[in-house]
Design a protein around this motif. Sequence first.
Motif, PDB file in Angstrom:
ATOM      1  N   PRO A  14       0.822  -1.216   0.000  1.00 14.99           N
ATOM      2  CA  PRO A  14       0.000   0.000   0.000  1.00 14.99           C
ATOM      3  C   PRO A  14       0.852   1.261   0.000  1.00 14.99           C
ATOM      4  O   PRO A  14       1.820   1.381   0.755  1.00 14.99           O
ATOM      5  CB  PRO A  14      -0.809  -0.121   1.295  1.00 14.99           C
ATOM      6  N   LYS A  30      -1.910  -5.732   3.327  1.00 14.30           N
ATOM      7  CA  LYS A  30      -2.564  -4.742   4.174  1.00 14.30           C
ATOM      8  C   LYS A  30      -1.739  -4.578   5.440  1.00 14.30           C
ATOM      9  O   LYS A  30      -1.366  -5.566   6.077  1.00 14.30           O
ATOM     10  CB  LYS A  30      -3.991  -5.191   4.521  1.00 14.30           C
ATOM     11  N   VAL A  89      -1.507  -2.942   9.234  1.00 11.90           N
ATOM     12  CA  VAL A  89      -2.200  -2.344  10.368  1.00 11.90           C
ATOM     13  C   VAL A  89      -1.197  -2.224  11.505  1.00 11.90           C
ATOM     14  O   VAL A  89      -0.728  -3.231  12.038  1.00 11.90           O
ATOM     15  CB  VAL A  89      -3.413  -3.185  10.806  1.00 11.90           C
ATOM     16  N   SER A  94      -0.937  -8.319   6.712  1.00  9.69           N
ATOM     17  CA  SER A  94      -1.812  -9.428   6.331  1.00  9.69           C
ATOM     18  C   SER A  94      -1.873  -9.438   4.804  1.00  9.69           C
ATOM     19  O   SER A  94      -1.599  -8.423   4.155  1.00  9.69           O
ATOM     20  CB  SER A  94      -3.207  -9.289   6.946  1.00  9.69           C
ATOM     21  N   TYR A  95      -2.246 -10.587   4.236  1.00 11.80           N
ATOM     22  CA  TYR A  95      -2.038 -10.789   2.805  1.00 11.80           C
ATOM     23  C   TYR A  95      -3.287 -11.347   2.121  1.00 11.80           C
ATOM     24  O   TYR A  95      -4.031 -12.136   2.705  1.00 11.80           O
ATOM     25  CB  TYR A  95      -0.888 -11.778   2.567  1.00 11.80           C
TER      26      TYR A  95
END
Length: 307
Positions: free
Chosen positions: A14, A88, A90, A95-96
């Motif tokens: 991202p 992603k 956080v 996480s994938y």
Amino acid sequence: MILSCGEALIDMLPRTSTLGEASFAPYAGGAVFNTAIALGRLGAPSAFFSGISTDMLGEILADTLAASSVDTQYLARSARPTTVAFVKLVEGQASYAFYDENTAGLLLTQDQLPTLPPEVDALFFGGISLVNDPAASTYEALQAREAPTRVTMIDPNIRLGFIAGKEGPYRARIERMIARADIVKLSDEDLHWLSGEGDVTELARTIVAQGPKLVFITEGAAGARAITATQDRFVAAQKVTVADTVGAGDTFNAGALTALHEAGALTKARLATLTDAELDAALTLGTRSAAITVSRAGANPPWRSEL
């Protein structure tokens, strides 16, 4: 030479565009790929075996390996597509979402296994490449073929979302490969998933009892531990500002393997007689290298000159 065997993929990380829009940028990645890259950058003789596409994303992977001093002669090239993982983040934790159907990596078969020369001292396995067939069985077959005469190491790097619905066969494969391996690396979370709750050292000793001579346990921001049948060594992690944790464990693996290589310890006989100082050196290079990786975005292992 250390041959890393497993997945290579494109991580879509991202980012924010120049217009302030949410976007993704492609980065070469994959747990085993990252370890091969880190080995090359740390100065260890590194090579990589995987199914790699001839598409434009596959070229990114091959070029990235070569730029990090990784021998690419063992790549199994095909016209099938490249695996892609959207990431992603956080609070720095990744996480994938994987897109892996009919890819060059997934459809790797045993007839593509390389014949290895004597200079290959050790083989490293792990990651999501050990989940889905035919690739998972192909890597297991390579470990089974080479384990009697060469050092093998495994880091399952367990992704619970990726193994959902396949836990039984996956656990059985990991347990077989651990029993054949000389070195095992597990995060404390992976250790508890495999062995249940309990004291980390005691649980790691149950892994040693299955066959490995050396077990590394990483404990996140706390540090890492090296455990043998008679030794329990711990090195604290360096304190850094974390950008994200992508590639941290992969880089630790490379640092530990590099230190063992430099000590002349990547033989079955030497692994059975490691000194406390040699274990401490492996933990130290592993944790120092990982600290640099987590301090910057994406899986970007350090060169030796950065340490």
